[in-house]
Structures are given as C-alpha cells and as structure tokens.
Design a protein around this motif. Structure first.
Motif, PDB file in Angstrom:
ATOM      1  N   GLU A 159      40.879  42.347  36.470  1.00 41.17           N
ATOM      2  CA  GLU A 159      39.622  42.268  35.382  1.00 41.17           C
ATOM      3  C   GLU A 159      39.071  42.350  37.162  1.00 41.17           C
ATOM      4  N   GLU A 160      38.889  42.269  38.594  1.00 40.25           N
ATOM      5  CA  GLU A 160      38.016  42.790  38.892  1.00 40.25           C
ATOM      6  C   GLU A 160      38.288  43.849  38.972  1.00 40.25           C
ATOM      7  N   ARG A 201      34.891  38.981  30.525  1.00 40.87           N
ATOM      8  CA  ARG A 201      34.914  40.904  31.005  1.00 40.87           C
ATOM      9  C   ARG A 201      35.212  40.951  29.499  1.00 40.87           C
TER      10      ARG A 201
END
Ligand code: C2E
Ligand code: MG
Ligand code: MG
Ligand code: MG
Length: 279
Positions: free
Chosen positions: A81-82, A122
């Motif tokens: 995700e990051e 996200r």
C-alpha cells in the motif's frame, strides 16, 4: 546545506534504520517482480451455512516467495500500500477472483458459490476503483451477483459520501458488500443503515472467546441482532471450536467461516473438495 544533507540523508540513519530501509526497498522490488511474473496466488476459505454446506468462499491473497515460501498478507499488504502497488495487486486479485468465478460457474458443484474479496481502503478510495471493477467484470464475463466485496469500518469514518456513491454504483451492477472485522472499528451504528450493505462479518477477536467471555458474548449477540434487524446476513469469521459454533448458532448466526469448518485451500484443493462434497 540542507539540500546536500538531504541528498545524503541516508547516512544519518542508524545502522538498524539503514537495514530496515534496505529490507523494505528489497521487498518492494520483489513485490513488483511478483506482480510481473505471476508470483501471487489466492487461497479460498469456504464459508458454510447452518447445514455445513459450502455457500461461498473468501479469496485470501498469498505471495509465493521464491525463497521464503508462502507469505501471508499481514507481511506485505501494508508495504504494498505504501509503495503504491495496491491498485496493481488489486487489479490482479479481482481478475483472478473473476476468473475463478467463471471456472466455478462451469461446474454444477461450484456454480452457485459466491466469492468474497478483500478491498483495502486505499484501493476503494482510488478514483479509478469502480471503473476497474467494471472493466474486469466485462473482460472476464463473471457474474457480478456472485462477487462480494469486503470493506472495513474505516471506510465509514471518512468520506461517507464517496463510499456510498461507489457502493451504489457497484450494487447497480449486482455486486454485494460485506463489512469485515465488524466491531473492531469506530463506526457509528447510524452509518450502517445509510450504506447499502448486505452482510456483517463478526470479527474473529470476538468469536475467539465467545463461549467463555461474557463481554465478547454480549457483543457478538448484539452484532447478530443488529445485523438481522437491519436486514443483513451475518457471518462469523475465525470459528475454531464447537463451543463457539454452538453459541453462534444458538444466537441466530447463519453463516460461518473458520478452521473448525475449513482452512483456506489452494484453488485446486478447493475444487477437489467442493466436488467430493457434492456441492
Ligand atoms: P480478514 O479478511 O479478516 O481474513 C481472515 C483471516 O483470518 C485470514 O488470514 C484467514 O486465513 C484467517 N482465518 C480464517 N479462519 C480462521 C480461524 O479459524 N482462526 C484463525 N486464527 N484465523 C482464521 P490471512 O489470509 O492471513 O489474511 C489476513 C488479512 O489480510 C485479512 O483479514 C485481510 O484483511 C487481508 N487480506 C487478505 N487477502 C487480501 C487481499 O486480497 N487484499 C487485501 N487488500 N487484503 C487482504
Ligand atoms: Mg476478509
Ligand atoms: Mg475479517
Ligand atoms: Mg479479521
């Protein structure tokens, strides 16, 4: 001066920070590699009804690491995700899930099964999410009515309007929604009726001690009646023991997922199993 320091900032990390940084950078490139080379797979955990019949499954992401073997989502989804990889992984995951539904639809034992997929905040928030789902369903020919999206309560806390609009668009195509890990977030109960949900999924942390802990029993009982009062189906996750199952059945829960029933299975194992059971 600040600028030249910034460029070399990495030197000011302590050795352990440096190691961490290197490890993350390595893992990020391995994740990209896995995406490019088919290094992910899905395992399918059966969901059963009161009779123990399989009614569906949850798709659970696995990374088949060349050296480490099977790596579980807790170890790489946060970093993915990051690193901005979750849309690409999410695309693969939805494609694979839809392909699986199409495969299942061709066999009488699996044709009626629904498939739940986890969508991270996200991924759901991404402006392209709805059209991504649309495109994948159109491309694979999967029955959208068999696809269930698992979202979490964090989607209810922030930007409820965006959440609602996207849910309605997807529901119009036939998709359904399950609220995963329910009870662990901070959502106001009032939000529940403002969103077009289909299912509440009781978090496994409550299920775990449901037969022995009065508080967990009370919360679980409340979730089941809340869900039913709102016209939602209720599923318990993480059911491991007969005591838990008996409690849940007595309180009116009608769907179950957990090691007591079945562990997550590879696609091949799942098919073999569903057929042997005559579903
Ligand atoms: P989750 O959606 O709440 O999934 C349930 C987790 O509980 C799974 O772990 C499953 O293997 C495990 N589980 C099932 N039955 C039992 C049981 O009886 N006892 C115990 N102790 N555990 C049980 P897993 O596969 O490691 O997944 C962990 C989390 O990773 C998931 O939690 C979900 O939040 C996330 N995840 C999994 N697949 C995906 C994915 O495709 N995309 C995204 N964004 N997240 C995913
Ligand atoms: Mg889930
Ligand atoms: Mg869950
Ligand atoms: Mg959970």
């Amino acid at each position: 001066r600040a600028k030249s320091e910034g460029r070399n900032a990495i030197r000011f990390f302590s050795p352990s920070m440096q190691q961490l940084f290197n490890a993350r950078a390595a893992m990020e490139s391995e994740l990209r590699e896995a995406l490019a080379t088919g290094g992910f797979c899905l395992h399918y955990q059966p969901q059963v009804d009161l009779d123990g019949s399989i009614v569906g499954a949850e798709a659970l992401l696995r990374w088949e690491h060349p050296r480490r073997g099977l790596v579980y989502p807790a170890e790489f989804v946060p970093l993915a995700e990051e690193a901005g990889l979750i849309m690409d992984i999410g695309r693969w995951l939805l494609e694979e899930s839809c392909r699986q539904l199409v495969n299942w639809s061709a066999h009488p034992f699996t044709a009626s099964l629904a498939l739940s997929v986890n969508v991270s905040v996200r991924q759901f928030r991404h402006p392209g999410f709805v059209s991504q789902v649309k495109d994948i369903i159109a491309a694979t020919g999967a029955d959208a009515g068999k696809l269930k999206i698992e979202i979490t309560e964090s989607l209810l806390i922030q930007d409820l309007e965006d959440t609602k609009r996207k849910m309605l668009e997807l529901k119009a195509m036939g998709l359904r929604f399950s609220l995963d890990d329910f009870g662990t977030g901070y959502s106001s109960l009032a939000y529940l009726q403002r969103l077009p949900l289909d299912q509440l999924k009781i978090d496994q942390s409550f299920v775990q001690d449901v037969a022995t802990n009065q508080n967990d029993a009370a919360i679980t009982r409340a979730i089941i009646s809340l869900g039913h009062n709102l016209g939602l189906s209720v599923i318990a996750e993480g059911v491991e023991t007969m005591d838990q199952q008996v409690f849940l059945v007595r309180e009116g829960c009608q769907n179950f997922q957990g090691y007591l029933h079945h562990r997550p299975l590879s696609a091949t194992m799942f098919d073999a199993f569903a057929r042997s059971r005559g579903h």
